[in-house]
Design a protein around this motif. Structure first.
Motif, PDB file in Angstrom:
ATOM      1  N   TYR A  37      40.390  69.908  29.846  1.00 39.37           N
ATOM      2  CA  TYR A  37      40.917  68.725  29.167  1.00 39.37           C
ATOM      3  C   TYR A  37      39.780  68.018  28.430  1.00 39.37           C
ATOM      4  O   TYR A  37      38.716  67.767  29.007  1.00 39.37           O
ATOM      5  CB  TYR A  37      41.564  67.773  30.173  1.00 39.37           C
ATOM      6  CG  TYR A  37      42.725  68.394  30.908  1.00 39.37           C
ATOM      7  CD1 TYR A  37      43.982  68.470  30.319  1.00 39.37           C
ATOM      8  CD2 TYR A  37      42.553  68.927  32.181  1.00 39.37           C
ATOM      9  CE1 TYR A  37      45.048  69.051  30.991  1.00 39.37           C
ATOM     10  CE2 TYR A  37      43.615  69.508  32.856  1.00 39.37           C
ATOM     11  CZ  TYR A  37      44.863  69.568  32.253  1.00 39.37           C
ATOM     12  OH  TYR A  37      45.906  70.151  32.914  1.00 39.37           O
ATOM     13  N   LEU A  38      40.053  67.700  27.179  1.00 37.82           N
ATOM     14  CA  LEU A  38      39.038  67.036  26.358  1.00 37.82           C
ATOM     15  C   LEU A  38      38.863  65.578  26.769  1.00 37.82           C
ATOM     16  O   LEU A  38      39.831  64.882  27.092  1.00 37.82           O
ATOM     17  CB  LEU A  38      39.450  67.084  24.882  1.00 37.82           C
ATOM     18  CG  LEU A  38      39.228  68.395  24.137  1.00 37.82           C
ATOM     19  CD1 LEU A  38      39.814  68.285  22.741  1.00 37.82           C
ATOM     20  CD2 LEU A  38      37.751  68.734  24.049  1.00 37.82           C
ATOM     21  N   LYS A  39      37.608  65.127  26.723  1.00 40.97           N
ATOM     22  CA  LYS A  39      37.309  63.721  26.962  1.00 40.97           C
ATOM     23  C   LYS A  39      37.381  62.952  25.642  1.00 40.97           C
ATOM     24  O   LYS A  39      37.404  63.534  24.561  1.00 40.97           O
ATOM     25  CB  LYS A  39      35.912  63.578  27.567  1.00 40.97           C
ATOM     26  CG  LYS A  39      35.768  64.229  28.925  1.00 40.97           C
ATOM     27  CD  LYS A  39      34.342  64.087  29.416  1.00 40.97           C
ATOM     28  CE  LYS A  39      34.143  64.796  30.743  1.00 40.97           C
ATOM     29  NZ  LYS A  39      32.741  64.717  31.206  1.00 40.97           N
ATOM     30  N   ALA A  82      44.636  80.518  26.767  1.00 38.32           N
ATOM     31  CA  ALA A  82      43.651  80.884  27.789  1.00 38.32           C
ATOM     32  C   ALA A  82      44.280  80.896  29.182  1.00 38.32           C
ATOM     33  O   ALA A  82      43.907  81.709  30.038  1.00 38.32           O
ATOM     34  CB  ALA A  82      42.480  79.909  27.752  1.00 38.32           C
ATOM     35  N   ALA A  83      45.240  79.989  29.409  1.00 39.02           N
ATOM     36  CA  ALA A  83      45.902  79.940  30.721  1.00 39.02           C
ATOM     37  C   ALA A  83      46.744  81.182  30.962  1.00 39.02           C
ATOM     38  O   ALA A  83      46.928  81.603  32.120  1.00 39.02           O
ATOM     39  CB  ALA A  83      46.770  78.691  30.808  1.00 39.02           C
ATOM     40  N   LYS A  84      47.246  81.784  29.898  1.00 38.68           N
ATOM     41  CA  LYS A  84      48.016  83.024  30.057  1.00 38.68           C
ATOM     42  C   LYS A  84      47.141  84.157  30.592  1.00 38.68           C
ATOM     43  O   LYS A  84      47.622  85.038  31.315  1.00 38.68           O
ATOM     44  CB  LYS A  84      48.625  83.429  28.722  1.00 38.68           C
ATOM     45  CG  LYS A  84      49.759  82.524  28.279  1.00 38.68           C
ATOM     46  CD  LYS A  84      50.279  82.948  26.921  1.00 38.68           C
ATOM     47  CE  LYS A  84      51.387  82.005  26.440  1.00 38.68           C
ATOM     48  NZ  LYS A  84      51.870  82.389  25.077  1.00 38.68           N
ATOM     49  N   ALA A 105      45.554  71.208  18.592  1.00 33.94           N
ATOM     50  CA  ALA A 105      44.846  72.490  18.444  1.00 33.94           C
ATOM     51  C   ALA A 105      44.190  72.907  19.761  1.00 33.94           C
ATOM     52  O   ALA A 105      44.215  74.096  20.139  1.00 33.94           O
ATOM     53  CB  ALA A 105      43.794  72.365  17.346  1.00 33.94           C
ATOM     54  N   HIS A 106      43.617  71.942  20.463  1.00 34.99           N
ATOM     55  CA  HIS A 106      42.975  72.251  21.747  1.00 34.99           C
ATOM     56  C   HIS A 106      44.006  72.700  22.790  1.00 34.99           C
ATOM     57  O   HIS A 106      43.736  73.630  23.576  1.00 34.99           O
ATOM     58  CB  HIS A 106      42.227  71.014  22.243  1.00 34.99           C
ATOM     59  CG  HIS A 106      41.533  71.223  23.545  1.00 34.99           C
ATOM     60  ND1 HIS A 106      40.381  71.980  23.669  1.00 34.99           N
ATOM     61  CD2 HIS A 106      41.836  70.790  24.805  1.00 34.99           C
ATOM     62  CE1 HIS A 106      40.000  72.000  24.927  1.00 34.99           C
ATOM     63  NE2 HIS A 106      40.865  71.283  25.641  1.00 34.99           N
ATOM     64  N   LYS A 107      45.181  72.077  22.785  1.00 38.30           N
ATOM     65  CA  LYS A 107      46.226  72.461  23.744  1.00 38.30           C
ATOM     66  C   LYS A 107      46.712  73.887  23.493  1.00 38.30           C
ATOM     67  O   LYS A 107      46.976  74.646  24.440  1.00 38.30           O
ATOM     68  CB  LYS A 107      47.395  71.481  23.649  1.00 38.30           C
ATOM     69  CG  LYS A 107      47.137  70.156  24.337  1.00 38.30           C
ATOM     70  CD  LYS A 107      48.321  69.217  24.172  1.00 38.30           C
ATOM     71  CE  LYS A 107      48.041  67.871  24.828  1.00 38.30           C
ATOM     72  NZ  LYS A 107      49.182  66.924  24.635  1.00 38.30           N
ATOM     73  N   LYS A 108      46.831  74.244  22.234  1.00 36.15           N
ATOM     74  CA  LYS A 108      47.254  75.612  21.914  1.00 36.15           C
ATOM     75  C   LYS A 108      46.248  76.635  22.444  1.00 36.15           C
ATOM     76  O   LYS A 108      46.617  77.668  23.026  1.00 36.15           O
ATOM     77  CB  LYS A 108      47.409  75.765  20.408  1.00 36.15           C
ATOM     78  CG  LYS A 108      48.664  75.111  19.858  1.00 36.15           C
ATOM     79  CD  LYS A 108      48.746  75.286  18.352  1.00 36.15           C
ATOM     80  CE  LYS A 108      49.981  74.576  17.796  1.00 36.15           C
ATOM     81  NZ  LYS A 108      50.062  74.703  16.309  1.00 36.15           N
TER      82      LYS A 108
END
Length: 259
Positions: free
Chosen positions: A205-207, A196-198, A188-191
């Protein structure tokens, strides 16, 4: 009285002289034999060398006497094996090397599939999806069977083994559920980060600590939805109180108050 003494002395002298003469004769004969053997060896060597000389060189040497026959230097003959699979014979006079390859065996190539490009790359998500049936179906069914065996068992050794097996299954299921929740949180975080990168934002990156916090939040949400949140909090409070009680100091005895 003196005559017999003189006769004995003369006999011993003659015997000693004869022995010396015999020794000299034997030594001279041995020297002659050794000289003969040396001469014979030299003659044999010369004959061998002459056998290798060509006829033209012999004629030149006989006619002028200027051309001397050159002797070939004595070279050590290389020892060869009768077969390539047999060991080579070496003289015992020469020292042997400490490390040498006795048998030419093919080298064993050890390959670790984790670090080999030939085995391909590991797809963690695909692996979890393919083998998810173990944690959804097989392990729970196995736990039920072991639970039934535990009720029927009477031997203390068998009972302890079955209990250990049940605890192992519980640990596996708990660990896999935590892994699944972490995978869901990461996906979910990667999506979100891709979207956001677009728009030109830098990815975040999550810890591990943040993933752990989100996992606890998800757990509390599930417990609240099922209505078990209060009982879970009460159990956790008792557990923490028992832990704290172990580290609490005991009251010191006051002798003055007793008196």
């Amino acid at each position: 009285m003196k005559k017999p003494f003189n006769s004995i002395a003369t006999s011993s002298q003659t015997h000693f002289e004869e022995s010396e003469e015999e020794e000299e004769i034997e030594s001279s004969s041995e020297e002659e034999k050794s000289d003969d053997t040396i001469d014979s060896d030299e003659e044999e060597e010369i004959e061998r060398e002459l056998a290798e000389v060509t006829f033209g060189e012999l004629q030149k040497a006989r006619a002028d006497g200027t051309d001397s026959i050159s002797r070939k230097p004595q070279t050590e003959t290389k020892r060869r094996r009768a077969n390539k699979n047999r060991p080579m014979e070496l003289s015992s006079k020469k020292p042997v090397r400490s490390f040498r390859q006795v048998i030419q065996a093919p080298k064993k190539v050890v390959r670790d599939p984790r670090f080999e490009s030939l085995c391909g790359n590991l797809d963690v998500e695909g692996f979890r999806k393919r083998y998810n049936f173990l944690f959804e179906n097989n392990l729970p069914a196995e736990r039920e069977e072991v639970q039934k065996q535990l009720k029927k068992a009477r031997d203390p050794k068998v009972v302890s083994e079955l209990k250990n097996h049940i605890s192992w299954i519980d640990k596996q299921l708990k660990f896999e559920s935590a892994k699944n929740t972490d995978a869901v949180i990461l996906s979910a975080h990667k999506k979100k980060e891709k979207e956001a990168a677009k728009h030109g934002k830098r990815p975040y990156y999550l810890k591990k600590s943040e993933i752990r916090k989100q996992r606890l939040i998800e757990k509390y949400k599930k417990l609240k939805a099922s209505g078990k949140l209060e009982s879970f909090i009460e159990k956790r409070r008792r557990k923490n109180a028992a832990k704290d009680h172990r580290f609490m100091p005991y009251r010191r005895p006051n002798n003055n108050s007793e008196q």
